[in-house]
Design a protein around this motif. Structure first.
Motif, PDB file in Angstrom:
ATOM      1  N   LEU A 149       1.423   8.160  -4.228  1.00  0.00           N
ATOM      2  CA  LEU A 149       0.552   8.822  -5.205  1.00  0.00           C
ATOM      3  C   LEU A 149      -0.124  10.050  -4.595  1.00  0.00           C
ATOM      4  CD1 LEU A 149      -1.054   5.737  -6.973  1.00  0.00           C
ATOM      5  CD2 LEU A 149       0.608   7.335  -7.926  1.00  0.00           C
ATOM      6  N   LYS A 150      -0.565   9.944  -3.346  1.00  0.00           N
ATOM      7  CA  LYS A 150      -1.172  11.111  -2.676  1.00  0.00           C
ATOM      8  C   LYS A 150      -0.149  12.232  -2.534  1.00  0.00           C
ATOM      9  CE  LYS A 150      -3.022  10.277   1.202  1.00  0.00           C
ATOM     10  NZ  LYS A 150      -3.695   9.974   2.459  1.00  0.00           N
ATOM     11  N   LYS A 151       1.065  11.879  -2.185  1.00  0.00           N
ATOM     12  CA  LYS A 151       2.111  12.880  -2.000  1.00  0.00           C
ATOM     13  C   LYS A 151       2.401  13.613  -3.314  1.00  0.00           C
ATOM     14  CE  LYS A 151       6.980  13.331  -0.790  1.00  0.00           C
ATOM     15  NZ  LYS A 151       8.207  12.602  -0.458  1.00  0.00           N
ATOM     16  N   HIS A 152       2.490  12.889  -4.396  1.00  0.00           N
ATOM     17  CA  HIS A 152       2.872  13.480  -5.674  1.00  0.00           C
ATOM     18  C   HIS A 152       1.720  14.125  -6.427  1.00  0.00           C
ATOM     19  CE1 HIS A 152       7.006  12.205  -5.464  1.00  0.00           C
ATOM     20  NE2 HIS A 152       6.597  11.011  -5.085  1.00  0.00           N
ATOM     21  N   PHE A 153       0.511  13.599  -6.270  1.00  0.00           N
ATOM     22  CA  PHE A 153      -0.625  14.104  -7.039  1.00  0.00           C
ATOM     23  C   PHE A 153      -1.650  14.870  -6.211  1.00  0.00           C
ATOM     24  CE2 PHE A 153       0.475  10.246  -9.683  1.00  0.00           C
ATOM     25  CZ  PHE A 153       1.031  10.958 -10.723  1.00  0.00           C
ATOM     26  N   GLY A 159      -4.546  11.486  -6.032  1.00  0.00           N
ATOM     27  CA  GLY A 159      -3.889  10.315  -5.465  1.00  0.00           C
ATOM     28  C   GLY A 159      -4.857   9.176  -5.230  1.00  0.00           C
ATOM     29  N   VAL A 160      -6.033   9.497  -4.686  1.00  0.00           N
ATOM     30  CA  VAL A 160      -7.057   8.473  -4.444  1.00  0.00           C
ATOM     31  C   VAL A 160      -7.543   7.891  -5.767  1.00  0.00           C
ATOM     32  CG1 VAL A 160      -9.411   8.094  -3.593  1.00  0.00           C
ATOM     33  CG2 VAL A 160      -7.789   9.427  -2.229  1.00  0.00           C
ATOM     34  N   ILE A 161      -7.799   8.761  -6.738  1.00  0.00           N
ATOM     35  CA  ILE A 161      -8.258   8.293  -8.056  1.00  0.00           C
ATOM     36  C   ILE A 161      -7.176   7.432  -8.709  1.00  0.00           C
ATOM     37  CG2 ILE A 161      -8.875   9.029 -10.389  1.00  0.00           C
ATOM     38  CD1 ILE A 161     -10.216  11.507  -9.029  1.00  0.00           C
ATOM     39  N   SER A 162      -5.926   7.894  -8.649  1.00  0.00           N
ATOM     40  CA  SER A 162      -4.825   7.134  -9.241  1.00  0.00           C
ATOM     41  C   SER A 162      -4.692   5.766  -8.590  1.00  0.00           C
ATOM     42  CB  SER A 162      -3.509   7.895  -9.088  1.00  0.00           C
ATOM     43  OG  SER A 162      -3.562   9.109  -9.769  1.00  0.00           O
ATOM     44  N   THR A 163      -4.839   5.716  -7.282  1.00  0.00           N
ATOM     45  CA  THR A 163      -4.751   4.447  -6.565  1.00  0.00           C
ATOM     46  C   THR A 163      -5.821   3.485  -7.061  1.00  0.00           C
ATOM     47  OG1 THR A 163      -3.855   5.524  -4.613  1.00  0.00           O
ATOM     48  CG2 THR A 163      -4.837   3.356  -4.294  1.00  0.00           C
ATOM     49  N   MET A 208       0.818  -1.196   0.000  1.00  0.00           N
ATOM     50  CA  MET A 208       0.000   0.000   0.000  1.00  0.00           C
ATOM     51  C   MET A 208       0.861   1.260   0.000  1.00  0.00           C
ATOM     52  SD  MET A 208      -3.177   0.561  -0.228  1.00  0.00           S
ATOM     53  CE  MET A 208      -4.699   0.980   0.500  1.00  0.00           C
ATOM     54  N   ASN A 209       2.193   1.124  -0.020  1.00  0.00           N
ATOM     55  CA  ASN A 209       3.070   2.289  -0.065  1.00  0.00           C
ATOM     56  C   ASN A 209       2.819   3.157  -1.287  1.00  0.00           C
ATOM     57  OD1 ASN A 209       4.324   1.683   2.318  1.00  0.00           O
ATOM     58  ND2 ASN A 209       5.953   0.505   1.349  1.00  0.00           N
TER      59      ASN A 209
END
Length: 118
Positions: free
Chosen positions: A7-11, A16-20, A1-2
């Motif tokens: 993704l949240k940090k960068h986007f 980040g949630v959508i990308s995940t 889950m890292n």
């Protein structure tokens, strides 16, 4: 889950949630290669430094630092420079897969290439 935290940090939170959600299957799927095979995920060189042998050197040196017997990578069919670089090192094509929604992504196929230590 890292990857979620990254993704949240960068986007940002929302992207980040959508990308995940979109990339979850890609990050969590089991690779179909044996443990003796190294999978090369990504190779990149800044545009102004390309065609100077940097990618080839990075790959060769990285491969020397491992105990893998062979290596696999994939490249898009439109990335001729990368394909030529990989072939010069000794990678050989072994499979092509048509890309879903290739027109929207800007390429038609993924080319899978393998390098075997001699």
């Amino acid at each position: 889950m890292n990857y979620y935290v990254s993704l949240k940090k960068h986007f940002g939170f929302l992207k980040g949630v959508i990308s995940t959600f979109v990339l979850k299957e890609e990050f969590e799927k089991q690779l179909e290669y044996p443990v003796t095979t190294g999978y090369i995920e990504f190779v990149a060189v800044r545009k102004k430094y390309r065609r100077q042998g940097i990618a080839a050197t990075m790959l060769q040196e990285s491969m020397l630092l491992t105990n893998y017997q062979d290596f696999v990578l994939d490249v898009t069919d439109i990335n001729d420079n990368a394909i030529q670089c990989y072939m010069r090192i000794g990678f050989e094509e072994f499979k092509r897969i048509l890309e879903k929604h290739g027109k929207q992504k800007g390429f038609n196929e993924r080319i899978f290439m393998r390098y075997c230590r001699r």
